[in-house]
Design a protein around this motif. Structure first.
Motif, PDB file in Angstrom:
ATOM      1  N   VAL A   1      10.046   0.836   5.897  1.00 18.61           N
ATOM      2  CA  VAL A   1       8.971   0.311   5.618  1.00 18.61           C
ATOM      3  C   VAL A   1       8.889  -0.590   4.422  1.00 18.61           C
ATOM      4  CG1 VAL A   1       6.614   1.081   5.224  1.00 18.61           C
ATOM      5  CG2 VAL A   1       7.687   2.436   6.624  1.00 18.61           C
TER       6      VAL A   1
ATOM      7  N   ALA B   1      -3.430   3.203   7.149  1.00 19.84           N
ATOM      8  CA  ALA B   1      -2.029   3.200   6.840  1.00 19.84           C
ATOM      9  C   ALA B   1      -1.112   2.735   8.052  1.00 19.84           C
ATOM     10  CB  ALA B   1      -1.551   4.452   6.402  1.00 19.84           C
ATOM     11  N   LEU B   2      -1.702   1.882   8.967  1.00 25.06           N
ATOM     12  CA  LEU B   2      -0.829   1.254  10.088  1.00 25.06           C
ATOM     13  C   LEU B   2       0.305   0.389   9.425  1.00 25.06           C
ATOM     14  CD1 LEU B   2      -3.540   0.458  12.704  1.00 25.06           C
ATOM     15  CD2 LEU B   2      -1.983   2.626  12.268  1.00 25.06           C
ATOM     16  N   PHE B   3       1.511   0.532  10.077  1.00 24.44           N
ATOM     17  CA  PHE B   3       2.623  -0.502   9.663  1.00 24.44           C
ATOM     18  C   PHE B   3       2.217  -1.908   9.929  1.00 24.44           C
ATOM     19  CE2 PHE B   3       4.695   3.930  10.267  1.00 24.44           C
ATOM     20  CZ  PHE B   3       4.697   4.250   8.839  1.00 24.44           C
ATOM     21  N   PRO B   4       2.009  -2.849   9.064  1.00 24.02           N
ATOM     22  CA  PRO B   4       1.568  -4.048   9.377  1.00 24.02           C
ATOM     23  C   PRO B   4       2.779  -5.067   9.941  1.00 24.02           C
ATOM     24  CG  PRO B   4       1.773  -3.857   6.884  1.00 24.02           C
ATOM     25  CD  PRO B   4       1.911  -2.785   7.434  1.00 24.02           C
ATOM     26  N   HIS B   5       3.956  -4.526   9.861  1.00 22.81           N
ATOM     27  CA  HIS B   5       4.887  -5.270  10.530  1.00 22.81           C
ATOM     28  C   HIS B   5       5.386  -4.683  11.746  1.00 22.81           C
ATOM     29  CE1 HIS B   5       6.712  -1.828   8.529  1.00 22.81           C
ATOM     30  NE2 HIS B   5       8.229  -1.939   9.205  1.00 22.81           N
TER      31      HIS B   5
ATOM     32  N   ALA C   1       2.835   7.630   4.812  1.00 23.84           N
ATOM     33  CA  ALA C   1       2.264   7.715   6.441  1.00 23.84           C
ATOM     34  C   ALA C   1       3.864   7.797   6.958  1.00 23.84           C
ATOM     35  CB  ALA C   1       1.944   6.497   6.829  1.00 23.84           C
TER      36      ALA C   1
ATOM     37  N   ASP D   1       0.134   4.255   0.573  1.00 24.22           N
ATOM     38  CA  ASP D   1      -0.254   5.182   1.801  1.00 24.22           C
ATOM     39  C   ASP D   1       0.943   4.881   2.885  1.00 24.22           C
ATOM     40  OD1 ASP D   1      -2.252   6.060   0.753  1.00 24.22           O
ATOM     41  OD2 ASP D   1      -3.878   5.001   1.809  1.00 24.22           O
ATOM     42  N   LEU D   2       1.584   3.584   3.045  1.00 28.36           N
ATOM     43  CA  LEU D   2       2.322   3.236   4.156  1.00 28.36           C
ATOM     44  C   LEU D   2       3.647   4.194   3.919  1.00 28.36           C
ATOM     45  CD1 LEU D   2       1.747  -0.520   4.124  1.00 28.36           C
ATOM     46  CD2 LEU D   2       0.970   1.209   5.792  1.00 28.36           C
TER      47      LEU D   2
ATOM     48  N   PRO E   1      11.501  -4.014   4.995  1.00 30.61           N
ATOM     49  CA  PRO E   1      11.026  -4.942   5.972  1.00 30.61           C
ATOM     50  C   PRO E   1       9.579  -5.525   5.291  1.00 30.61           C
ATOM     51  CG  PRO E   1      11.163  -2.831   7.319  1.00 30.61           C
ATOM     52  CD  PRO E   1      11.324  -2.433   5.708  1.00 30.61           C
ATOM     53  N   LEU E   2       8.840  -4.675   4.561  1.00 28.65           N
ATOM     54  CA  LEU E   2       7.649  -5.407   4.092  1.00 28.65           C
ATOM     55  C   LEU E   2       7.553  -6.212   2.821  1.00 28.65           C
ATOM     56  CD1 LEU E   2       4.989  -2.436   4.581  1.00 28.65           C
ATOM     57  CD2 LEU E   2       5.211  -4.468   5.819  1.00 28.65           C
TER      58      LEU E   2
ATOM     59  N   ASP F   1       0.990  -1.272  -0.200  1.00 30.07           N
ATOM     60  CA  ASP F   1       0.099  -0.045  -0.095  1.00 30.07           C
ATOM     61  C   ASP F   1       0.784   1.353   0.072  1.00 30.07           C
ATOM     62  OD1 ASP F   1      -1.747   1.792   0.385  1.00 30.07           O
ATOM     63  OD2 ASP F   1      -2.661   1.005   2.299  1.00 30.07           O
TER      64      ASP F   1
END
Ligand SMILES: Nc1ncnc2c1ncn2[C@@H]1O[C@H](COP(=O)(O)OP(=O)(O)OP(=O)(O)O)[C@@H](O)[C@H]1O
Ligand SMILES: [Mg+2]
Lengths: 293, 391
Positions: free
Chosen positions: A211, B115-119, A196, A192-193, A214-215, A190
């Motif tokens: 971000v 948009a929270l960071f999932p990790h 953010a 948006d991340l 790691p993702l 996403d």
């Protein structure tokens, strides 16, 4: 209805049984046999017409002699170690090259992405062997590489028949296996991340490290396994591009089978290779499962 | 259109205490926190924001209200720094911020998608911005704990975003955006994903948090009730332009244009030829042979101009007899009745076919209703109840 479900489940298992477990059983059995000057070149052979006593007799002749032999001659464990090392280094280089490619693809305009994806897969449309041979043409002492260097007034380099050529071969061949899983995680991410992260005080570079990277880890892990696992057992690349000092277990295996015709030892080498690879394969499965969540 | 908000929606003071009235926009000496001057944003040859001038004052709870695609998100993204205007200037505390990148702005945004960071865990998500600002470790921990307490998520600190509910996620997003104590907090449809009950509850929480932290909030919504509930002022937008900026009460009671009147709440629009009658009043001749109707003129007007009287349904009284002593009286027949529980809306058809809505609070049970279908009724309203609009 039940039958249909059963056959749906049974089919892949039958496939696995037929194409993996049965051949593996045969190889395992040969690895427990003894070398013999006959056809096939090992004893004992199973003779089911003899009934129970014959089977018991057959089983009693099987032993772990060949495995013991593998530990006695240091050629084998050195070859295993060297294969794992070459595969690991090649995997790392593939990651370093593959990540930026995947990243650029995911960042490219939407309408370009199918084309880029096709370009990555395109090499698979020609024979793997031909592509490796093409590298011989490029890397040999009078090859395109040295011609170009000569044209630029530079000293020629020796690349063919060294480990460097093996790395080039592995990286080139397995690059799509690295690019595709990384691309698929990046493409799903996403955007948006990233915004953010920047909104919370990251520069674009920091946002990438904190971000994006790691993702995209599951994709990187999947890509590394997809390159590492086949690269460990690679035979064609080291034997065509590598030199005499390139020690890889795939080559040893080939020589045991076809030069020494020692099927039992060759089978033992293959079984141990498989056992070594079971660890990364299981880890790979774990990674995939985690990604599914 | 939605059921209109209650007419007495107060212009809620967003100031430090209820005692002091909060309206810096009326104070010529007040310094705005944000100032848009002639801001235009084009995407290719499409103009998303068109010559916007806007002032937002410190401690305001400012709502951007408008239909989909009118440019609300684009305006917010320019404040956060993700888009820069094609023309014009945006200043924050007097400094031009057009060329300041997002990570250097004292502005935080709560994303529509959260948009929270999932990790990262809930805690790490909230700490994310604090760590970037080079805060001491102890101070970060204290601040995160404070934020968790504020949004009541202490128990969920160690969970990952996918392990909590939608409403909890939204609170984490809010806490994360507030953790750095920004000068300005942007909320892009923060409550879009919540059901009505939770939404109302969260609206009050938001107002509460805004008052306690003293942060300036800009909220995007296309729910006019929500804007009415939370905002100190509302900007109603239309196709990239600001149609009106005013307190919720004034937006509702004194819309500046037909567009605003129609967009916010239910309204009856009666068009005709206007005539000023003095004292800021105007009358509208809307049909031959019936008396003209009156309302307050939104702006000075010239006799004979086309104008529209906008009158809210709840300001219209309905009766069986012709009411005495009123200028604005029309007769019609009950065409339809919409029963909404607390209120009923009567759709009354005038002889020329125009439908006028009148709203009545249901003080009696439904069976004891005074009027029913096809009844002849009179509608009436006071001279000051309606507004005469030129646009
Ligand atoms: N990056 C972009 N490129 C081209 N057009 C854009 C871009 N971003 C927004 N637009 C256009 O600008 C207009 C305003 O968009 P915006 O997202 O600000 O609307 P909005 O008021 O937030 O709508 P919604 O209530 O649906 O969220 C829309 O017509 C949209 O299509
Ligand atoms: Mg939007």
């Amino acid at each position: 209805m039940d039958f249909r479900r059963f056959s749906l489940i049974a089919l892949p298992y039958a496939w696995l049984l037929l194409l993996f477990l049965v051949p593996f059983g045969i190889v395992l059995k040969i690895s427990l046999s003894d070398y013999a000057l006959s056809i096939p070149p090992y004893t004992p052979t199973l003779d089911l017409t003899g009934g129970w006593p014959a089977i018991r007799d057959f089983l009693s002749q099987l032993d772990f002699e060949n495995y013991v032999f593998l530990t006695e001659d240091d050629l084998y464990w050195k070859a295993y170690l060297s294969s794992v090392r070459i595969a690991a280094i090649a995997t790392f280089i593939t990651l370093l090259i593959g990540y930026p490619i995947a990243y650029a693809m995911a960042k490219a305009p939407r309408e370009w992405q199918p084309t880029l994806l096709m370009l990555v897969i395109l090499p698979f449309w020609t024979s793997f062997l031909i592509r490796v041979y093409a590298w011989i043409g490029i890397l040999s002492s009078e090859g395109y590489l040295n011609q170009t260097l000569g044209f630029l007034g530079l000293e020629p380099v020796t690349v063919l028949n060294t480990n460097i050529a093996v790395y080039i071969g592995i990286v080139y061949t397995y690059l799509p296996f690295m690019v595709l899983p990384i691309y698929s995680t990046l493409e799903k991410m996403d955007y948006d991340l990233i915004e953010a992260a920047q909104d919370l005080g990251c520069t674009p570079t920091e946002a990438f490290w904190r971000v994006t990277l790691p993702l995209s880890r599951p994709g990187m892990i999947a890509g590394c396994f997809l390159v590492f696992i086949p690269a460990v057992g690679e035979f064609v690349i080291p034997s065509l591009l590598g030199g005499s000092q390139t020690l890889m277990i795939g080559k040893v295996l080939w020589e045991e089978f076809f030069n020494n015709r020692d099927w039992p030892v060759a089978s033992a080498v293959a079984v141990v290779l498989l056992l070594i690879l079971v660890i990364p394969i299981v880890l790979f499965q774990k990674n995939q499962e985690k990604q599914q969540e | 259109m939605n059921q209109p908000s209650s007419p007495q929606t107060p212009a809620r003071p967003a100031g430090p205490g209820p005692a002091t009235a909060f309206h810096p926009w009326d104070d010529p000496d007040a310094v705005p926190l944000i100032r848009f001057r002639g801001v235009t944003k084009r995407f290719g040859d499409f103009t998303a924001i068109d010559a916007v001038d806007l002032d937002i004052y410190p401690r305001e709870f400012f709502a951007l209200l408008g239909p989909s695609g009118c440019g609300k998100t684009t305006l917010m993204r320019m404040l956060a720094g993700f888009e820069s205007p094609s023309v014009g200037a945006i200043t924050l505390e007097g400094r031009d911020i057009v060329h300041v990148p997002p990570h250097k702005r004292a502005v935080n945004m709560m994303f529509q998608s959260y948009a929270l960071f999932p990790h990262l865990t809930v805690e790490q998500n909230i700490a994310f911005g604090l760590k970037r600002s080079g805060m001491e470790k102890d101070a970060i921990e204290a601040r995160v704990a404070e934020m968790l307490r504020m949004v009541q998520l202490q128990k969920f600190a160690a969970r990952k975003p996918h392990q909590i509910s939608g409403g909890q996620r939204q609170r984490v997003a809010l806490a994360r955006a507030l953790a750095k104590a920004p000068k300005l907090l942007l909320l892009d449809e923060p409550l879009g994903a919540l059901d009505k009950k939770l939404r109302q509850q969260t609206q009050f929480e938001l107002v509460d948090i805004q008052e306690r932290t003293g942060t300036t909030f800009v909220i995007v919504t296309h729910d006019q009730e929500e804007a009415m509930t939370v905002a100190s002022r509302i900007a109603v937008m239309n196709e990239g332009k600001i149609a009106q900026v005013d307190t919720p009460g004034r937006i509702y009671e004194s819309p500046a244009s037909v567009y605003v009147a129609d967009f916010v709440g239910d309204v009856n629009l009666i068009e005709g030829n206007a005539r000023p009658v003095g004292q800021g009043m105007a009358e509208i001749r809307w049909r031959e042979g019936v008396p003209a109707i009156r309302g307050q003129a939104a702006e000075p007007l010239v006799e004979g101009e086309r104008a529209t009287l906008a009158i809210r349904p709840e300001k219209i009284a309905i009766s069986r007899e012709r009411p005495e002593g009123r200028n604005n009286v029309v007769q019609g027949r009950v065409h339809d009745i919409a029963y909404l529980g607390n209120i009923s809306t009567y759709h009354v058809r005038l002889p020329d076919g125009v439908i006028v809505q009148a709203q009545v609070a249901n003080q009696r049970r439904i069976a004891r209703r005074d009027f029913t279908w096809e009844d002849e009724v009179w509608l009436s309203w006071s001279d000051t109840a309606g507004v005469v609009l030129m646009r």
